[in-house]
Design a protein around this motif. Structure first.
Motif, mmCIF file in Angstrom:
data_model
loop_
_atom_site.group_PDB
_atom_site.id
_atom_site.type_symbol
_atom_site.label_atom_id
_atom_site.label_comp_id
_atom_site.label_asym_id
_atom_site.label_seq_id
_atom_site.Cartn_x
_atom_site.Cartn_y
_atom_site.Cartn_z
ATOM 1 N N TYR A 20 0.832 -1.213 0.000
ATOM 2 C CA TYR A 20 0.000 0.000 0.000
ATOM 3 C C TYR A 20 0.858 1.251 0.000
ATOM 4 O O TYR A 20 0.536 2.237 -0.666
ATOM 5 N N PHE A 21 1.960 1.224 0.740
ATOM 6 C CA PHE A 21 2.862 2.368 0.773
ATOM 7 C C PHE A 21 3.494 2.600 -0.599
ATOM 8 O O PHE A 21 3.549 3.744 -1.076
ATOM 9 N N MET A 22 3.944 1.540 -1.255
ATOM 10 C CA MET A 22 4.541 1.673 -2.590
ATOM 11 C C MET A 22 3.509 2.183 -3.590
ATOM 12 O O MET A 22 3.825 2.984 -4.469
ATOM 13 N N THR A 23 2.274 1.734 -3.456
ATOM 14 C CA THR A 23 1.201 2.210 -4.334
ATOM 15 C C THR A 23 0.967 3.704 -4.134
ATOM 16 O O THR A 23 0.789 4.447 -5.108
ATOM 17 N N SER A 24 1.001 4.151 -2.904
ATOM 18 C CA SER A 24 0.819 5.580 -2.616
ATOM 19 C C SER A 24 1.961 6.409 -3.186
ATOM 20 O O SER A 24 1.738 7.489 -3.746
ATOM 21 N N ILE A 25 3.186 5.919 -3.046
ATOM 22 C CA ILE A 25 4.341 6.628 -3.592
ATOM 23 C C ILE A 25 4.231 6.712 -5.119
ATOM 24 O O ILE A 25 4.501 7.754 -5.717
ATOM 25 N N ALA A 26 3.832 5.615 -5.759
ATOM 26 C CA ALA A 26 3.683 5.615 -7.217
ATOM 27 C C ALA A 26 2.601 6.607 -7.652
ATOM 28 O O ALA A 26 2.791 7.358 -8.614
ATOM 29 N N ALA A 27 1.494 6.615 -6.945
ATOM 30 C CA ALA A 27 0.403 7.532 -7.310
ATOM 31 C C ALA A 27 0.825 8.989 -7.125
ATOM 32 O O ALA A 27 0.581 9.832 -7.991
ATOM 33 N N PHE A 28 1.460 9.280 -6.009
ATOM 34 C CA PHE A 28 1.864 10.655 -5.725
ATOM 35 C C PHE A 28 2.943 11.128 -6.693
ATOM 36 O O PHE A 28 2.884 12.246 -7.210
ATOM 37 N N SER A 29 3.932 10.280 -6.974
ATOM 38 C CA SER A 29 4.989 10.686 -7.912
ATOM 39 C C SER A 29 4.444 10.797 -9.337
ATOM 40 O O SER A 29 4.867 11.676 -10.095
ATOM 41 N N GLY A 30 3.496 9.953 -9.705
ATOM 42 C CA GLY A 30 2.856 10.083 -11.009
ATOM 43 C C GLY A 30 2.079 11.383 -11.132
ATOM 44 O O GLY A 30 2.080 12.032 -12.182
ATOM 45 N N TYR A 31 1.437 11.769 -10.046
ATOM 46 C CA TYR A 31 0.720 13.046 -10.020
ATOM 47 C C TYR A 31 1.699 14.209 -10.161
ATOM 48 O O TYR A 31 1.447 15.160 -10.907
ATOM 49 N N LEU A 32 2.818 14.141 -9.455
ATOM 50 C CA LEU A 32 3.820 15.200 -9.547
ATOM 51 C C LEU A 32 4.422 15.305 -10.946
ATOM 52 O O LEU A 32 4.777 16.396 -11.394
ATOM 53 N N LEU A 33 4.540 14.171 -11.636
ATOM 54 C CA LEU A 33 5.095 14.196 -12.994
ATOM 55 C C LEU A 33 4.259 15.038 -13.943
ATOM 56 O O LEU A 33 4.788 15.582 -14.915
ATOM 57 N N SER A 34 2.979 15.141 -13.666
ATOM 58 C CA SER A 34 2.121 15.928 -14.559
ATOM 59 C C SER A 34 2.468 17.417 -14.495
ATOM 60 O O SER A 34 2.091 18.170 -15.391
ATOM 61 N N TYR A 35 3.190 17.848 -13.476
ATOM 62 C CA TYR A 35 3.564 19.250 -13.346
ATOM 63 C C TYR A 35 4.916 19.573 -13.963
ATOM 64 O O TYR A 35 5.288 20.728 -14.056
ATOM 65 N N PHE A 36 5.644 18.556 -14.363
ATOM 66 C CA PHE A 36 6.953 18.760 -14.985
ATOM 67 C C PHE A 36 6.856 18.383 -16.451
ATOM 68 O O PHE A 36 6.576 17.231 -16.790
ATOM 69 N N LYS A 37 7.089 19.360 -17.297
ATOM 70 C CA LYS A 37 7.002 19.108 -18.728
ATOM 71 C C LYS A 37 8.231 18.349 -19.204
ATOM 72 O O LYS A 37 9.328 18.555 -18.711
ATOM 73 N N LYS A 38 8.010 17.508 -20.175
ATOM 74 C CA LYS A 38 9.103 16.779 -20.789
ATOM 75 C C LYS A 38 9.943 17.761 -21.600
ATOM 76 O O LYS A 38 9.407 18.629 -22.294
ATOM 77 N N ALA A 39 11.243 17.607 -21.514
ATOM 78 C CA ALA A 39 12.137 18.505 -22.247
ATOM 79 C C ALA A 39 11.909 18.335 -23.752
ATOM 80 O O ALA A 39 11.892 17.221 -24.264
ATOM 81 N N GLU A 40 11.742 19.433 -24.425
ATOM 82 C CA GLU A 40 11.515 19.376 -25.861
ATOM 83 C C GLU A 40 12.853 19.227 -26.582
ATOM 84 O O GLU A 40 13.845 19.856 -26.224
ATOM 85 N N LEU A 41 12.851 18.385 -27.596
ATOM 86 C CA LEU A 41 14.071 18.175 -28.373
ATOM 87 C C LEU A 41 14.166 19.201 -29.470
ATOM 88 O O LEU A 41 13.176 19.544 -30.113
ATOM 89 N N LYS A 42 15.361 19.661 -29.659
ATOM 90 C CA LYS A 42 15.596 20.606 -30.764
ATOM 91 C C LYS A 42 15.758 19.830 -32.044
ATOM 92 O O LYS A 42 16.013 18.627 -32.050
ATOM 93 N N GLU A 43 15.569 20.506 -33.146
ATOM 94 C CA GLU A 43 15.657 19.854 -34.445
ATOM 95 C C GLU A 43 17.049 19.261 -34.633
ATOM 96 O O GLU A 43 18.058 19.905 -34.387
ATOM 97 N N GLY A 44 17.101 18.008 -35.055
ATOM 98 C CA GLY A 44 18.367 17.332 -35.299
ATOM 99 C C GLY A 44 18.827 16.486 -34.116
ATOM 100 O O GLY A 44 19.788 15.753 -34.215
ATOM 101 N N GLU A 45 18.132 16.568 -32.970
ATOM 102 C CA GLU A 45 18.485 15.749 -31.805
ATOM 103 C C GLU A 45 17.607 14.521 -31.768
ATOM 104 O O GLU A 45 16.520 14.489 -32.301
ATOM 105 N N LYS A 46 18.091 13.506 -31.071
ATOM 106 C CA LYS A 46 17.306 12.282 -30.902
ATOM 107 C C LYS A 46 16.645 12.278 -29.576
ATOM 108 O O LYS A 46 17.018 12.795 -28.634
#
Length: 77
Positions: free
Chosen positions: A51-77
Motif C-alpha cells: 500500500y505504501f509503494m502504491t501511494s508513492i507511485a500515485a503521488f509521484s505520477g501526479y507530480l510528474l504531470s507538473y513537470f514538462k518533458k524537455a523538448e528536443l531541438k531539431e536534429g536531436e534524438k
C-alpha cells in the motif's frame, strides 16, 4: 527534478507490482493449502508495504504531470 521523480515513479511501480503479485499469489496458495496463518501473515507483514509503494507511485505520477518533458531541438534524438 523530472528525472528524479520519474525514477521514483518507475521504482515504486516496479516494487508494488512485484510485491502485490507476491501478496496475492501467497494468499491464494495459503487459501488452497488451507493455511490461514499464511494469509494473515502476508496481510499483516506485506500488505502495508504494498500500500505504501502504491501511494508513492500515485503521488509521484501526479507530480510528474507538473513537470514538462524537455523538448528536443531539431536534429536531436
Amino acid at each position: 527534478m523530472r528525472k528524479i521523480i520519474m525514477s521514483i515513479f518507475i521504482l515504486s511501480v516496479f516494487l508494488f507490482t512485484i510485491l502485490g503479485t507476491v501478496l496475492v499469489v501467497g494468499q491464494m496458495l495459503g487459501l488452497f493449502a488451507l493455511q490461514g496463518s499464511w494469509v494473515i501473515g502476508l496481510d499483516e507483514n506485506l500488505a502495508k508495504v504494498v500500500y505504501f509503494m502504491t501511494s508513492i507511485a500515485a503521488f509521484s505520477g501526479y507530480l510528474l504531470s507538473y513537470f514538462k518533458k524537455a523538448e528536443l531541438k531539431e536534429g536531436e534524438k
